[in-house]
Write a protein that holds these residues in place. Sequence first.
Motif, mmCIF file in Angstrom:
data_model
loop_
_atom_site.group_PDB
_atom_site.id
_atom_site.type_symbol
_atom_site.label_atom_id
_atom_site.label_comp_id
_atom_site.label_asym_id
_atom_site.label_seq_id
_atom_site.Cartn_x
_atom_site.Cartn_y
_atom_site.Cartn_z
ATOM 1 N N VAL A 171 18.655 -15.296 29.901
ATOM 2 C CA VAL A 171 19.493 -14.585 28.946
ATOM 3 C C VAL A 171 19.769 -15.532 27.780
ATOM 4 O O VAL A 171 20.145 -16.682 27.996
ATOM 5 C CB VAL A 171 20.822 -14.145 29.598
ATOM 6 C CG1 VAL A 171 21.698 -13.441 28.595
ATOM 7 C CG2 VAL A 171 20.553 -13.255 30.812
ATOM 8 N N LYS A 172 19.551 -15.041 26.567
ATOM 9 C CA LYS A 172 19.780 -15.868 25.382
ATOM 10 C C LYS A 172 20.909 -15.292 24.551
ATOM 11 O O LYS A 172 21.125 -14.078 24.528
ATOM 12 C CB LYS A 172 18.522 -15.944 24.532
ATOM 13 C CG LYS A 172 17.399 -16.703 25.176
ATOM 14 C CD LYS A 172 16.226 -16.819 24.240
ATOM 15 C CE LYS A 172 15.121 -17.653 24.867
ATOM 16 N NZ LYS A 172 14.017 -17.852 23.919
ATOM 17 N N ARG A 173 21.621 -16.184 23.869
ATOM 18 C CA ARG A 173 22.672 -15.780 22.929
ATOM 19 C C ARG A 173 22.493 -16.636 21.693
ATOM 20 O O ARG A 173 22.445 -17.859 21.787
ATOM 21 C CB ARG A 173 24.051 -15.994 23.554
ATOM 22 C CG ARG A 173 25.171 -15.614 22.606
ATOM 23 C CD ARG A 173 26.524 -15.604 23.249
ATOM 24 N NE ARG A 173 26.867 -16.898 23.793
ATOM 25 C CZ ARG A 173 28.014 -17.167 24.396
ATOM 26 N NH1 ARG A 173 28.902 -16.223 24.556
ATOM 27 N NH2 ARG A 173 28.253 -18.363 24.862
ATOM 28 N N ASP A 174 22.376 -15.997 20.557
ATOM 29 C CA ASP A 174 22.138 -16.695 19.286
ATOM 30 C C ASP A 174 20.906 -17.593 19.357
ATOM 31 O O ASP A 174 20.894 -18.691 18.822
ATOM 32 C CB ASP A 174 23.366 -17.512 18.876
ATOM 33 C CG ASP A 174 24.592 -16.658 18.642
ATOM 34 O OD1 ASP A 174 24.422 -15.499 18.201
ATOM 35 O OD2 ASP A 174 25.706 -17.135 18.901
ATOM 36 N N GLY A 175 19.884 -17.132 20.076
ATOM 37 C CA GLY A 175 18.632 -17.859 20.180
ATOM 38 C C GLY A 175 18.619 -19.000 21.180
ATOM 39 O O GLY A 175 17.589 -19.589 21.438
ATOM 40 N N ALA A 176 19.776 -19.319 21.781
ATOM 41 C CA ALA A 176 19.852 -20.412 22.753
ATOM 42 C C ALA A 176 20.013 -19.838 24.159
ATOM 43 O O ALA A 176 20.608 -18.776 24.344
ATOM 44 C CB ALA A 176 21.032 -21.320 22.438
ATOM 45 N N ARG A 177 19.484 -20.556 25.128
ATOM 46 C CA ARG A 177 19.600 -20.120 26.510
ATOM 47 C C ARG A 177 21.067 -20.093 26.928
ATOM 48 O O ARG A 177 21.803 -21.057 26.759
ATOM 49 C CB ARG A 177 18.825 -21.065 27.425
ATOM 50 C CG ARG A 177 18.805 -20.602 28.839
ATOM 51 C CD ARG A 177 17.902 -21.465 29.666
ATOM 52 N NE ARG A 177 18.075 -21.128 31.064
ATOM 53 C CZ ARG A 177 17.602 -21.816 32.047
ATOM 54 N NH1 ARG A 177 16.905 -22.901 31.807
ATOM 55 N NH2 ARG A 177 17.807 -21.440 33.283
ATOM 56 N N PHE A 178 21.491 -18.949 27.477
ATOM 57 C CA PHE A 178 22.874 -18.730 27.882
ATOM 58 C C PHE A 178 23.022 -18.811 29.391
ATOM 59 O O PHE A 178 24.048 -19.235 29.907
ATOM 60 C CB PHE A 178 23.318 -17.365 27.349
ATOM 61 C CG PHE A 178 24.737 -17.012 27.612
ATOM 62 C CD1 PHE A 178 25.775 -17.770 27.109
ATOM 63 C CD2 PHE A 178 25.054 -15.893 28.352
ATOM 64 C CE1 PHE A 178 27.095 -17.434 27.342
ATOM 65 C CE2 PHE A 178 26.366 -15.537 28.589
ATOM 66 C CZ PHE A 178 27.388 -16.310 28.081
ATOM 67 N N GLY A 179 21.995 -18.382 30.118
ATOM 68 C CA GLY A 179 22.022 -18.415 31.573
ATOM 69 C C GLY A 179 20.855 -17.638 32.141
ATOM 70 O O GLY A 179 19.985 -17.170 31.406
ATOM 71 N N THR A 180 20.869 -17.498 33.463
ATOM 72 C CA THR A 180 19.809 -16.774 34.157
ATOM 73 C C THR A 180 20.444 -15.722 35.054
ATOM 74 O O THR A 180 21.365 -16.023 35.818
ATOM 75 C CB THR A 180 18.973 -17.734 35.015
ATOM 76 O OG1 THR A 180 18.443 -18.755 34.168
ATOM 77 C CG2 THR A 180 17.830 -17.015 35.696
ATOM 78 N N LEU A 181 19.952 -14.499 34.965
ATOM 79 C CA LEU A 181 20.422 -13.405 35.799
ATOM 80 C C LEU A 181 19.342 -13.105 36.823
ATOM 81 O O LEU A 181 18.196 -12.828 36.461
ATOM 82 C CB LEU A 181 20.701 -12.173 34.945
ATOM 83 C CG LEU A 181 21.289 -10.977 35.672
ATOM 84 C CD1 LEU A 181 22.693 -11.295 36.179
ATOM 85 C CD2 LEU A 181 21.328 -9.779 34.735
ATOM 86 N N LEU A 182 19.699 -13.193 38.101
ATOM 87 C CA LEU A 182 18.765 -12.924 39.186
ATOM 88 C C LEU A 182 19.185 -11.643 39.887
ATOM 89 O O LEU A 182 20.351 -11.496 40.260
ATOM 90 C CB LEU A 182 18.764 -14.089 40.179
ATOM 91 C CG LEU A 182 18.457 -15.457 39.572
ATOM 92 C CD1 LEU A 182 18.878 -16.556 40.519
ATOM 93 C CD2 LEU A 182 16.990 -15.548 39.249
ATOM 94 N N VAL A 183 18.251 -10.727 40.066
ATOM 95 C CA VAL A 183 18.536 -9.445 40.695
ATOM 96 C C VAL A 183 17.677 -9.309 41.933
ATOM 97 O O VAL A 183 16.458 -9.519 41.880
ATOM 98 C CB VAL A 183 18.243 -8.278 39.713
ATOM 99 C CG1 VAL A 183 18.509 -6.951 40.369
ATOM 100 C CG2 VAL A 183 19.069 -8.426 38.446
ATOM 101 N N SER A 184 18.320 -8.975 43.064
ATOM 102 C CA SER A 184 17.581 -8.782 44.308
ATOM 103 C C SER A 184 18.072 -7.502 44.976
ATOM 104 O O SER A 184 18.966 -6.833 44.471
ATOM 105 C CB SER A 184 17.788 -9.981 45.240
ATOM 106 O OG SER A 184 19.117 -9.994 45.745
ATOM 107 N N LYS A 185 17.516 -7.182 46.131
ATOM 108 C CA LYS A 185 17.938 -5.992 46.864
ATOM 109 C C LYS A 185 19.387 -6.102 47.326
ATOM 110 O O LYS A 185 20.095 -5.112 47.388
ATOM 111 C CB LYS A 185 17.060 -5.781 48.097
ATOM 112 C CG LYS A 185 15.668 -5.335 47.796
ATOM 113 C CD LYS A 185 14.928 -5.105 49.094
ATOM 114 C CE LYS A 185 13.485 -4.793 48.859
ATOM 115 N NZ LYS A 185 12.778 -4.598 50.131
#
Length: 48
Positions: A2-16
């Motif tokens: 996930v990016k905000r203003d072109g910089a990495r903001f975090g990572t979202l992981l989705v599973s079952k």
Amino acid sequence: MVKRDGARFGTLLVSKGAVEWRPSTKVYRSRLRWERFDPLMRESGRRV
């Protein structure tokens, strides 16, 4: 990723079983099971 203003903001992981968030500056992850995610979004989410 996930990016905000072109910089990495975090990572979202989705599973079952859950959704996990890892901020870009941290090693840990925050986990929210789907059973808790649904009421949270219904209460706090914004309709679009």
